[in-house]
Design a protein around this motif. Structure first.
Motif, PDB file in Angstrom:
ATOM      1  N   MET A  49      30.253  57.874  33.617  1.00  0.00           N
ATOM      2  CA  MET A  49      30.900  58.324  34.870  1.00  0.00           C
ATOM      3  C   MET A  49      30.692  59.821  35.066  1.00  0.00           C
ATOM      4  SD  MET A  49      34.447  56.272  34.396  1.00  0.00           S
ATOM      5  CE  MET A  49      34.454  54.481  34.229  1.00  0.00           C
ATOM      6  N   ALA A  50      30.862  60.581  33.983  1.00  0.00           N
ATOM      7  CA  ALA A  50      30.673  62.036  34.092  1.00  0.00           C
ATOM      8  C   ALA A  50      29.212  62.341  34.415  1.00  0.00           C
ATOM      9  CB  ALA A  50      31.084  62.720  32.794  1.00  0.00           C
ATOM     10  N   ALA A  51      28.299  61.548  33.832  1.00  0.00           N
ATOM     11  CA  ALA A  51      26.868  61.798  34.050  1.00  0.00           C
ATOM     12  C   ALA A  51      26.467  61.490  35.478  1.00  0.00           C
ATOM     13  CB  ALA A  51      26.045  60.941  33.082  1.00  0.00           C
ATOM     14  N   SER A  52      27.168  60.574  36.148  1.00  0.00           N
ATOM     15  CA  SER A  52      26.695  60.157  37.464  1.00  0.00           C
ATOM     16  C   SER A  52      27.515  60.743  38.616  1.00  0.00           C
ATOM     17  CB  SER A  52      26.674  58.624  37.545  1.00  0.00           C
ATOM     18  OG  SER A  52      27.964  58.152  37.285  1.00  0.00           O
ATOM     19  N   SER A  53      28.504  61.576  38.308  1.00  0.00           N
ATOM     20  CA  SER A  53      29.341  62.124  39.391  1.00  0.00           C
ATOM     21  C   SER A  53      28.499  62.968  40.340  1.00  0.00           C
ATOM     22  CB  SER A  53      30.447  62.989  38.779  1.00  0.00           C
ATOM     23  OG  SER A  53      29.867  64.076  38.091  1.00  0.00           O
ATOM     24  N   ASP A  54      28.662  62.735  41.657  1.00  0.00           N
ATOM     25  CA  ASP A  54      27.843  63.476  42.613  1.00  0.00           C
ATOM     26  C   ASP A  54      28.646  64.445  43.474  1.00  0.00           C
ATOM     27  OD1 ASP A  54      25.209  62.911  42.104  1.00  0.00           O
ATOM     28  OD2 ASP A  54      25.369  60.924  43.009  1.00  0.00           O
ATOM     29  N   ALA A  71      31.752  65.437  28.876  1.00  0.00           N
ATOM     30  CA  ALA A  71      31.691  65.435  30.345  1.00  0.00           C
ATOM     31  C   ALA A  71      31.056  66.729  30.844  1.00  0.00           C
ATOM     32  CB  ALA A  71      33.094  65.266  30.917  1.00  0.00           C
ATOM     33  N   ASP A  72      31.416  67.857  30.244  1.00  0.00           N
ATOM     34  CA  ASP A  72      30.849  69.143  30.666  1.00  0.00           C
ATOM     35  C   ASP A  72      29.326  69.153  30.466  1.00  0.00           C
ATOM     36  OD1 ASP A  72      30.824  71.964  31.395  1.00  0.00           O
ATOM     37  OD2 ASP A  72      30.447  72.336  29.272  1.00  0.00           O
ATOM     38  N   ILE A  73      28.889  68.655  29.317  1.00  0.00           N
ATOM     39  CA  ILE A  73      27.444  68.665  29.016  1.00  0.00           C
ATOM     40  C   ILE A  73      26.694  67.765  30.014  1.00  0.00           C
ATOM     41  CG2 ILE A  73      25.710  67.982  27.291  1.00  0.00           C
ATOM     42  CD1 ILE A  73      28.001  68.601  25.166  1.00  0.00           C
ATOM     43  N   LEU A  74      27.223  66.584  30.267  1.00  0.00           N
ATOM     44  CA  LEU A  74      26.500  65.627  31.118  1.00  0.00           C
ATOM     45  C   LEU A  74      26.580  65.999  32.602  1.00  0.00           C
ATOM     46  CD1 LEU A  74      27.457  62.325  29.280  1.00  0.00           C
ATOM     47  CD2 LEU A  74      25.192  63.385  29.372  1.00  0.00           C
ATOM     48  N   ALA A  75      27.746  66.462  33.031  1.00  0.00           N
ATOM     49  CA  ALA A  75      27.891  66.785  34.458  1.00  0.00           C
ATOM     50  C   ALA A  75      27.107  68.048  34.814  1.00  0.00           C
ATOM     51  CB  ALA A  75      29.363  66.949  34.806  1.00  0.00           C
ATOM     52  N   ASN A  76      26.827  68.895  33.812  1.00  0.00           N
ATOM     53  CA  ASN A  76      26.125  70.157  34.087  1.00  0.00           C
ATOM     54  C   ASN A  76      24.741  70.205  33.454  1.00  0.00           C
ATOM     55  OD1 ASN A  76      28.165  71.537  35.675  1.00  0.00           O
ATOM     56  ND2 ASN A  76      29.404  71.403  33.812  1.00  0.00           N
ATOM     57  N   ARG A  77      24.127  69.038  33.287  1.00  0.00           N
ATOM     58  CA  ARG A  77      22.784  69.057  32.712  1.00  0.00           C
ATOM     59  C   ARG A  77      21.809  69.609  33.758  1.00  0.00           C
ATOM     60  NH1 ARG A  77      24.071  64.084  34.317  1.00  0.00           N
ATOM     61  NH2 ARG A  77      22.491  62.585  35.012  1.00  0.00           N
ATOM     62  N   PRO A  78      20.649  70.125  33.319  1.00  0.00           N
ATOM     63  CA  PRO A  78      19.803  70.904  34.225  1.00  0.00           C
ATOM     64  C   PRO A  78      19.512  70.246  35.577  1.00  0.00           C
ATOM     65  CG  PRO A  78      18.992  71.077  31.997  1.00  0.00           C
ATOM     66  CD  PRO A  78      20.133  70.112  31.950  1.00  0.00           C
ATOM     67  N   LYS A  80      21.207  68.114  37.268  1.00  0.00           N
ATOM     68  CA  LYS A  80      22.424  68.060  38.099  1.00  0.00           C
ATOM     69  C   LYS A  80      22.728  69.458  38.659  1.00  0.00           C
ATOM     70  CE  LYS A  80      24.138  63.916  38.171  1.00  0.00           C
ATOM     71  NZ  LYS A  80      24.532  63.241  39.413  1.00  0.00           N
ATOM     72  N   LEU A  81      22.583  70.458  37.792  1.00  0.00           N
ATOM     73  CA  LEU A  81      22.832  71.832  38.239  1.00  0.00           C
ATOM     74  C   LEU A  81      21.873  72.208  39.360  1.00  0.00           C
ATOM     75  CD1 LEU A  81      23.443  74.050  35.068  1.00  0.00           C
ATOM     76  CD2 LEU A  81      25.019  73.583  36.951  1.00  0.00           C
ATOM     77  N   GLU A  82      20.630  71.805  39.194  1.00  0.00           N
ATOM     78  CA  GLU A  82      19.617  72.117  40.214  1.00  0.00           C
ATOM     79  C   GLU A  82      19.975  71.465  41.547  1.00  0.00           C
ATOM     80  OE1 GLU A  82      14.945  71.442  40.467  1.00  0.00           O
ATOM     81  OE2 GLU A  82      15.705  71.841  38.437  1.00  0.00           O
ATOM     82  N   ARG A  84      22.748  70.933  42.694  1.00  0.00           N
ATOM     83  CA  ARG A  84      23.912  71.604  43.308  1.00  0.00           C
ATOM     84  C   ARG A  84      23.642  73.109  43.458  1.00  0.00           C
ATOM     85  NH1 ARG A  84      26.748  68.371  39.296  1.00  0.00           N
ATOM     86  NH2 ARG A  84      26.794  70.252  38.034  1.00  0.00           N
ATOM     87  N   ASN A  85      22.382  73.473  43.451  1.00  0.00           N
ATOM     88  CA  ASN A  85      21.996  74.889  43.553  1.00  0.00           C
ATOM     89  C   ASN A  85      22.713  75.760  42.526  1.00  0.00           C
ATOM     90  OD1 ASN A  85      20.237  74.439  45.715  1.00  0.00           O
ATOM     91  ND2 ASN A  85      21.986  74.445  47.131  1.00  0.00           N
ATOM     92  N   GLY A  86      22.797  75.240  41.328  1.00  0.00           N
ATOM     93  CA  GLY A  86      23.353  76.038  40.230  1.00  0.00           C
ATOM     94  C   GLY A  86      24.863  75.974  40.110  1.00  0.00           C
ATOM     95  N   GLU A  87      25.528  75.292  41.037  1.00  0.00           N
ATOM     96  CA  GLU A  87      27.002  75.260  40.968  1.00  0.00           C
ATOM     97  C   GLU A  87      27.463  74.333  39.842  1.00  0.00           C
ATOM     98  OE1 GLU A  87      30.809  74.164  43.777  1.00  0.00           O
ATOM     99  OE2 GLU A  87      28.819  74.065  44.666  1.00  0.00           O
ATOM    100  N   ARG A  88      28.321  74.839  38.974  1.00  0.00           N
ATOM    101  CA  ARG A  88      28.809  74.032  37.844  1.00  0.00           C
ATOM    102  C   ARG A  88      29.958  73.132  38.254  1.00  0.00           C
ATOM    103  NH1 ARG A  88      27.258  75.247  32.740  1.00  0.00           N
ATOM    104  NH2 ARG A  88      28.989  74.073  31.864  1.00  0.00           N
ATOM    105  N   VAL A  89      30.044  71.989  37.599  1.00  0.00           N
ATOM    106  CA  VAL A  89      31.259  71.178  37.691  1.00  0.00           C
ATOM    107  C   VAL A  89      32.203  71.723  36.630  1.00  0.00           C
ATOM    108  CG1 VAL A  89      32.233  68.890  37.185  1.00  0.00           C
ATOM    109  CG2 VAL A  89      30.148  69.078  38.560  1.00  0.00           C
TER     110      VAL A  89
END
Ligand code: 13P
Ligand code: SF4
Length: 361
Positions: A49-54, A71-78, A80-82, A84-89
């Motif tokens: 769920m954390a990996a697929s949050s959009d 969750a932090d590692i998966l939601a902010n993997r490269p 995903k960050l890209e 969101r233009n670099g915006e972290r979850v």
């Protein structure tokens, strides 16, 4: 503050933040908290769920520390960050004291020292380190760096098969019971599974022969909740309720796991009960809040708790309505508290091990 007031305030923040906020909850959470989660799952489902949050920009994790780190590692993997233009979850753990006593039984310096020590006796290039997801991110990073992988209780067997396709032996931490129960099911014998005690000076308390003959080296860690279930409890239930089925989590010791009819993750425990016909009798060996919820949700079945003593995860229980309300209101006010952020280097290598796990079918 009264519960009604807390519920009103939590609901108000959720409405205000909409789908930018995702509240995840583990099955062991207390009912009051579960009611305010968007999604609920076992450790594997929660990482998916954390990996697929959009849409979400904040995950409030009603679970324990290692789950929030994952969750932090998966939601902010490269990638995903890209996107969101670099915006972290941002990942928030409502109470920082919500840890896991099993995860605390293996520290990175102990694991590194053990690896070094065993390399005097065996070729560690042929050893695949496997960490249970119930571990600090630094241990996941260790596995990522050394050709290893993460497992959960729902995929431990598939992960061990993956590991044996790539090496001769597995170094499994921190839960000896999950490692042992899974490997026994694959035909590996107890004699081929020495236990590594990090507090023993020489080879974790083993002689050279035991390490040379090993297939799985088990870390001496356990879950304080699941070790409370005993074989005599199984015997008592079987005697008192003929035909009863025993359903346990594989963190239970071997003596209990071997006697059970079904053993599996919290997700599997729930599915098994849901899919069983009315009138089925169960004695369930896992955390109390989940068993009580199953009892309430399935009055058509007869559900018992496998132990006469209370086995609850005291650290999960730290997440309660006051902490949830406090963390949500701070988030809304722009003064977020209890943010979990894994350092870049650790996250990079942990991700390697987590992605290997997510790719294992
Ligand atoms: P699951 O992976 O089955 O959700 O279990 C997590 C846990 O911590 C069990 O003690
Ligand atoms: Fe950790 Fe055991 Fe609690 Fe699970 S139940 S989070 S393994 S202490």
């Amino acid at each position: 503050m009264e519960s009604d007031e807390l519920i009103r305030r939590i609901t108000a923040v959720r409405e205000e933040l909409g789908d930018t906020l995702l509240i995840l909850g583990h099955h062991y959470q207390q009912d009051q908290v579960v009611e305010h989660t968007d999604l609920r799952g076992d450790s594997y489902q929660l990482s998916q769920m954390a990996a697929s949050s959009d849409t979400c920009r904040t995950i409030v994790f009603c679970g324990v520390h290692f789950m929030a780190e994952t969750a932090d590692i998966l939601a902010n993997r490269p990638e995903k960050l890209e996107s969101r233009n670099g915006e972290r979850v941002r990942v928030i753990l409502p109470d920082m004291a919500a840890g896991c006593s099993m995860a605390d039984m293996a520290a990175i310096d102990q694991v590194e020292a053990a690896w070094e020590d065993m390399s005097d006796v065996i070729d560690t290039d042929r050893v695949i380190p496997v960490t249970y997801i119930n571990s600090a991110a630094s241990l996941k990073a260790f596995c990522g760096k050394h050709g290893g992988i993460v497992c959960t209780s729902s995929n431990a067997r598939a992960v061990l098969e993956w590991a044996f396709d790539r090496g001769d032996r597995v170094f499994f931490f921190p839960d000896q019971h999950l490692g042992r129960n899974t490997a026994l099911g694959m035909g590996i014998t107890e004699q081929q599974m020495p236990v590594w005690d990090p507090y023993q000076l020489e080879l974790g308390g083993n002689d050279e022969r035991a390490i040379e003959d090993s297939r799985v080296i088990l870390w001496k860690g356990h879950c304080s909740v699941h070790q409370m279930f005993r074989p005599e409890h199984v015997a008592q239930f079987r005697q008192r309720y003929p035909g009863i089925k025993i359903l346990v989590h594989p963190e239970c010791p071997r003596e209990v796991n071997d006697l059970a009819d079904v053993s599996g993750s919290t997700g599997l425990i729930i599915r098994t009960v849901k899919e069983s016909p009315a009138g089925t009798k169960w004695a369930i060996g896992t955390e109390l809040h989940l068993v009580n919820r199953l009892k309430a949700e399935h009055p058509e079945q007869e559900i018992h708790f496998l132990s006469p003593v209370i086995c609850m995860c005291a650290t999960m229980y730290r997440i309660d309505l006051p902490h949830l309300c406090w963390s949500l209101e701070n988030l809304r006010e722009g003064t977020p508290v209890n943010t979990i952020e894994v350092s870049e280097e650790v996250a990079k290598w942990s991700l390697v091990a987590l992605e290997r796990m997510l790719a294992v079918k």
